[in-house]
Scaffold this active site. Structure first.
Site, PDB file in Angstrom:
ATOM      1  CG  ASN A  60      -4.294  -0.422 -10.868  1.00 50.79           C
ATOM      2  OD1 ASN A  60      -4.250  -0.380 -12.094  1.00 50.79           O
ATOM      3  ND2 ASN A  60      -4.327  -1.560 -10.178  1.00 50.79           N
ATOM      4  CD1 TRP A  61      -7.046   5.207 -13.416  1.00 54.27           C
ATOM      5  CD2 TRP A  61      -7.069   5.650 -15.614  1.00 54.27           C
ATOM      6  NE1 TRP A  61      -7.024   6.571 -13.559  1.00 54.27           N
ATOM      7  CE2 TRP A  61      -7.041   6.865 -14.907  1.00 54.27           C
ATOM      8  CE3 TRP A  61      -7.069   5.679 -17.009  1.00 54.27           C
ATOM      9  CZ2 TRP A  61      -7.033   8.105 -15.556  1.00 54.27           C
ATOM     10  CZ3 TRP A  61      -7.055   6.912 -17.658  1.00 54.27           C
ATOM     11  CH2 TRP A  61      -7.044   8.114 -16.927  1.00 54.27           C
ATOM     12  CE  LYS A  62      -7.843  -2.723  -9.763  1.00 50.78           C
ATOM     13  NZ  LYS A  62      -8.283  -3.781  -8.861  1.00 50.78           N
ATOM     14  CG  HIS A  78      -2.358  -5.306  -9.084  1.00 56.08           C
ATOM     15  ND1 HIS A  78      -3.410  -6.184  -9.015  1.00 56.08           N
ATOM     16  CD2 HIS A  78      -2.794  -4.160  -8.488  1.00 56.08           C
ATOM     17  CE1 HIS A  78      -4.429  -5.596  -8.428  1.00 56.08           C
ATOM     18  NE2 HIS A  78      -4.082  -4.368  -8.086  1.00 56.08           N
ATOM     19  CD  GLU A 136      -6.810  -6.845 -10.137  1.00 56.62           C
ATOM     20  OE1 GLU A 136      -6.495  -6.112 -11.091  1.00 56.62           O
ATOM     21  OE2 GLU A 136      -7.547  -6.447  -9.209  1.00 56.62           O
ATOM     22  CD  GLU A 194      -2.795  -2.822  -4.287  1.00 59.87           C
ATOM     23  OE1 GLU A 194      -3.465  -1.787  -4.364  1.00 59.87           O
ATOM     24  OE2 GLU A 194      -2.662  -3.622  -5.224  1.00 59.87           O
ATOM     25  N   GLY A 232     -11.082  -4.399  -4.355  1.00 60.33           N
ATOM     26  CA  GLY A 232     -12.336  -4.417  -5.104  1.00 60.33           C
ATOM     27  C   GLY A 232     -13.489  -5.091  -4.370  1.00 60.33           C
ATOM     28  CB  SER A 237     -11.993  -1.421  -0.407  1.00 60.55           C
ATOM     29  OG  SER A 237     -12.337  -2.519  -1.217  1.00 60.55           O
ATOM     30  N   GLY A 257      -7.753   1.665  -6.686  1.00 58.50           N
ATOM     31  CA  GLY A 257      -8.352   1.045  -7.864  1.00 58.50           C
ATOM     32  C   GLY A 257      -9.648   1.738  -8.236  1.00 58.50           C
ATOM     33  N   GLY A 258     -10.768   1.163  -7.798  1.00 60.49           N
ATOM     34  CA  GLY A 258     -12.095   1.658  -8.187  1.00 60.49           C
ATOM     35  C   GLY A 258     -12.275   3.153  -8.035  1.00 60.49           C
TER      36      GLY A 258
HETATM   37  C1  PEP Z   1      -5.970  -2.168  -6.629  1.00 60.38           C
HETATM   38  O1  PEP Z   1      -6.340  -3.049  -7.381  1.00 60.38           O
HETATM   39  O2  PEP Z   1      -4.808  -1.754  -6.698  1.00 60.38           O
HETATM   40  C2  PEP Z   1      -6.934  -1.639  -5.666  1.00 60.38           C
HETATM   41  C3  PEP Z   1      -6.480  -1.128  -4.563  1.00 60.38           C
HETATM   42  O3  PEP Z   1      -8.278  -1.730  -5.996  1.00 60.38           O
HETATM   43  P1  PEP Z   1      -9.543  -1.151  -5.162  1.00 60.38           P
HETATM   44  O4  PEP Z   1      -9.159   0.215  -4.669  1.00 60.38           O
HETATM   45  O5  PEP Z   1     -10.652  -1.132  -6.163  1.00 60.38           O
HETATM   46  O6  PEP Z   1      -9.771  -2.110  -4.037  1.00 60.38           O
END
Ligand code: PEP
Length: 250
Positions: free
Chosen positions: A9-11, A95, A97, A166, A172, A212, A233-234
């Site tokens: 997920n590049w956001k 998601h 967010e 999640e 994050g 994470s 994500g990251g």
């Molecule tokens: C996400 O937002 O879907 C996610 C899992 O982010 P991160 O891996 O950065 O915690």
């Protein structure tokens, strides 16, 4: 049996040019590699039509959202049909967010899921509790309530979706759920699916963990019987980290 999946997920990261370069790096990192999971990259809307042709057909491409309306006077929105017309095959919906910053409710998400499916997209449907809910031991009831958006689907449609658990407190933040915490709630989610749709559909439903996840913890998270991969994500913004997570299945 169910599929193992690693989805990025590049956001709201990368310009179009940076996104194309990252997609090419992911593609190169995986060229000739026999992965033991499906790989998906979910990018901003603006990147989809350019990313689809630069990755191998083995790498799925998805959006991070779609509209809750089919078409018309909804300035700035992007419909599921538009996403599908780029060649993308997936869409992240629900998601945390989107729920937190854009007011996406169970009802809005139910519409989005239906439109995604009607347009041939596979929803990656996210659920998860915030820290206060975890501290109050309310995580099961929170995810059960969020599942209402997809529990109105027919069994046939439900069997097409991917779930992603999640915990919001792990997204994050660098704080990961322990493998035991992940397994416990994934098993609960699978049992909720079984109650609603039966054992066959529950056993074939892929439930991804997100929060994470990185190369150093992916293996122990994915080793759990009810964790079928990750939504990343990251670490999805770096091709070698993303590949490191995919390698956790080897
Ligand atoms: C996400 O937002 O879907 C996610 C899992 O982010 P991160 O891996 O950065 O915690």
């Amino acid at each position: 049996m169910r599929k193992n999946i690693v989805a990025g997920n590049w956001k709201m990261n990368t310009t179009l040019q940076e996104g194309i370069a990252l997609a090419k790096e992911v593609n190169e990192a995986l060229a000739g590699v026999k992965t033991n999971c499906e790989v998906i990259i979910c990018t901003p809307f603006t990147h989809l039509a350019s990313v689809v042709p630069v990755v191998s057909p083995n790498i799925g491409v998805g959006a991070e959202n779609c509209a809750d309306k089919a078409s018309g006077a909804y300035t700035g929105e992007v419909s599921a049909a538009m996403v599908a017309s780029t060649g993308a095959k997936y869409v992240i919906l629900g998601h945390s967010e989107r729920r937190a910053y854009y007011g996406e409710t169970v009802e809005i998400l139910e519409e989005k899921v239906k439109l995604a499916l009607a347009n041939g997209l596979t929803p990656i449907f996210c659920i998860g509790e915030v820290l206060e809910e975890r501290e109050a031991n309310k995580q099961n009831e929170v995810v059960a309530a969020q599942l209402a958006s997809v529990f109105s689907l027919s069994a046939d449609d439900f069997s097409k979706i991917i779930l992603a658990y999640e915990p919001v407190w792990a997204i994050g933040t660098g704080k990961t759920a322990t493998p035991a915490q992940a397994q416990e709630i994934h098993a609960f989610i699978r049992s909720a699916v079984e109650k609603k749709y039966g054992k066959g559909i529950a056993e074939s439903c892929s439930i991804l963990y997100g929060g994470s996840c990185k190369p150093s913890n992916a293996k122990e998270l994915f080793a759990n019987p009810d964790v079928d991969g990750g939504l990343i994500g990251g670490a999805a913004l770096n091709a070698s980290d993303f590949k490191g997570i995919i390698d956790a299945f080897n």
